[in-house]
Design an enzyme around this catalytic site. Sequence first.
Site: not given
Ligand code: NI
Length: 169
Positions: A39, A92-93, A134-135, A138
């Site tokens: 994601g 997480c990216l 999670h997304e 952000h």
């Molecule tokens: Ni993330």
Amino acid sequence: MGDARLLRVSRPVEQFGTPELRELVADMFDTMRALNGAGLAAPQIGVDLRVVIFGFTSSPRYPHAQAVPETILINPVLTPLGEEQEEGWEGCLSVPGLRGVVPRYQRLRYMGFDLDGAVIDRDVDGFHARVVQHECDHLDGILYPMRMRDFTRFGFNEELFPGQQISDD
Ligand code: NI
């Protein structure tokens, strides 16, 4: 992590179906796929809007996870269904190379809009519910380490999962 843009509360999208919004979502999918992510949220590419994408049929980063339908979710509203939480590993990216165990609501209703403003309304559980939480965090400036309770289960991919091919998320 450390970039102040990740800590902002993002603004709602006001116009759907615009070329700018389509371009943003296309950029987000390019980024997510290039990094094998499950994601991505707009603030992760520096854009201050309440837009997230997620979904995969199989994820090299989460080999045991159930498939999650590919979704563009705009101006999301999340409502936990019940108090029950469960712990699970997340990466997480924006926090590359690391993993941590994060408590999340097990069941969840989410509502929001797609690119053209059509309503999305789903009840989900398990990994699907985890990815959405999670997304959407952000969009409120929350990164998963801020949700952690046990920092003995936080570390580098290659130390936690030696020999596994987990990409740099
Ligand atoms: Ni993330």
